[in-house]
Design an enzyme around this catalytic site. Structure first.
Site, PDB file in Angstrom:
ATOM      1  N   LYS A  82      86.346 116.098  59.538  1.00 55.33           N
ATOM      2  CA  LYS A  82      86.525 117.546  59.353  1.00 55.33           C
ATOM      3  C   LYS A  82      86.315 117.965  57.893  1.00 55.33           C
ATOM      4  O   LYS A  82      87.189 118.559  57.263  1.00 55.33           O
ATOM      5  CB  LYS A  82      87.916 117.985  59.825  1.00 55.33           C
ATOM      6  CG  LYS A  82      88.248 117.639  61.269  1.00 55.33           C
ATOM      7  CD  LYS A  82      89.644 118.154  61.637  1.00 55.33           C
ATOM      8  CE  LYS A  82      90.022 117.787  63.056  1.00 55.33           C
ATOM      9  NZ  LYS A  82      90.298 116.339  63.220  1.00 55.33           N
ATOM     10  N   LEU A  83      85.147 117.684  57.364  1.00 59.88           N
ATOM     11  CA  LEU A  83      84.881 117.995  55.964  1.00 59.88           C
ATOM     12  C   LEU A  83      84.954 119.498  55.701  1.00 59.88           C
ATOM     13  O   LEU A  83      84.514 120.314  56.510  1.00 59.88           O
ATOM     14  CB  LEU A  83      83.509 117.462  55.556  1.00 59.88           C
ATOM     15  CG  LEU A  83      83.302 115.944  55.653  1.00 59.88           C
ATOM     16  CD1 LEU A  83      81.965 115.560  55.044  1.00 59.88           C
ATOM     17  CD2 LEU A  83      84.430 115.179  54.972  1.00 59.88           C
ATOM     18  N   ILE A  95      83.100 122.564  48.865  1.00 58.20           N
ATOM     19  CA  ILE A  95      81.944 123.342  48.436  1.00 58.20           C
ATOM     20  C   ILE A  95      80.675 122.704  49.001  1.00 58.20           C
ATOM     21  O   ILE A  95      80.643 121.501  49.278  1.00 58.20           O
ATOM     22  CB  ILE A  95      81.873 123.452  46.899  1.00 58.20           C
ATOM     23  CG1 ILE A  95      81.701 122.065  46.253  1.00 58.20           C
ATOM     24  CG2 ILE A  95      83.116 124.157  46.351  1.00 58.20           C
ATOM     25  CD1 ILE A  95      81.455 122.132  44.754  1.00 58.20           C
ATOM     26  N   GLY A 109      92.939 110.266  73.832  1.00 61.46           N
ATOM     27  CA  GLY A 109      93.559 109.257  72.983  1.00 61.46           C
ATOM     28  C   GLY A 109      94.654 108.486  73.673  1.00 61.46           C
ATOM     29  O   GLY A 109      94.406 107.489  74.366  1.00 61.46           O
TER      30      GLY A 109
END
EC number: 4.1.1.23
Length: 231
Positions: free
Chosen positions: A63-64, A67, A208
């Site tokens: 989940k980057l 900027i 999961g």
């Protein structure tokens, strides 16, 4: 673009735990697994290399959100690891998402997180100060994600139909928060069963604990896979 294998969330703290879990499956059964923050930060790139060497597909769920130039550089590194899918936060903006696509290249699937499945509409309005419905927020993010040239989004199955209507039928919808009927929902606010997700049009589902914490993980996986494929 539907994937018939449920994506298994490898929510383990160490590489050794992952090795023990994957060893339960026959060597010729190729899985699709999700490597999240806990495992990646504990084991590093080696965990991706190990899983890929076994022939499994990898969704690297980091989940980057930064900027554009930083995200572009990070994606270039992830591309070299051979991940099959990874993601960013749509809230980072169109330019950041475009930079992510450029850094990753055209091979791997790149998707964006809209609203986390742990987020309720009340929380969204109170904390994020987004004064629309939760579904409207998710669809807005999905449209911006498509505009940026990404493949799809992470979303609840509840939003799949509206997202595909607002984008296109090939736009990937990956759905976490999947629980077999009768299973505990844990910290997920918006959940569905594998069959529900199939009927509503999800392309990927992530499962999961119902698999990783099952008494017989292999049997649990095959049961959920059958439900997902409506068998």
């Amino acid at each position: 673009m539907r994937e018939n294998r449920p994506v298994i969330a490898l929510d383990f703290p160490t590489l050794e735990d992952v090795k023990a879990f994957l060893a339960k499956f026959p060597a010729d059964e190729k899985l699709y697994v999700k490597i999240g923050m806990e495992l990646y930060y504990a084991a590093g790139p080696e965990i991706v290399r190990y899983v890929k060497e076994l022939g499994h597909s990898v969704f690297l769920d980091l989940k980057l959100h930064d900027i554009p130039n930083t995200v572009k550089s990070a994606m270039r590194v992830l591309s070299n690891l051979g991940v099959d899918m990874t993601n960013v936060h749509a809230a980072g903006g169109v330019e950041m998402m475009k930079a992510a696509r450029e850094g990753l290249g055209e091979g791997p699937i790149l998707i964006a997180v809209t609203q986390l499945t742990s987020t309720s509409e009340e929380q969204m309005r109170d904390f994020q100060n987004i004064q629309t419905t939760l579904q409207e927020s998710v669809v807005h993010y999905a449209q911006k994600t498509a505009e940026a040239g990404l493949n799809g989004v992470v979303c609840s199955a509840h939003e799949v139909a509206k997202i595909k209507e607002a984008t296109n039928q090939d736009f990937v919808c990956l759905t976490p928060g999947i629980r077999p009927a009768g299973a505990a929902v844990g910290d997920q606010k918006r959940v569905m069963t594998p069959d529900d997700a199939h009927q509503i049009g999800s392309d990927y589902i992530v499962v999961g604990r119902p698999i990783t914490q099952a008494e017989d993980p292999v049997a649990a996986y095959h049961d959920i896979k059958a439900q997902w494929n409506d068998q």
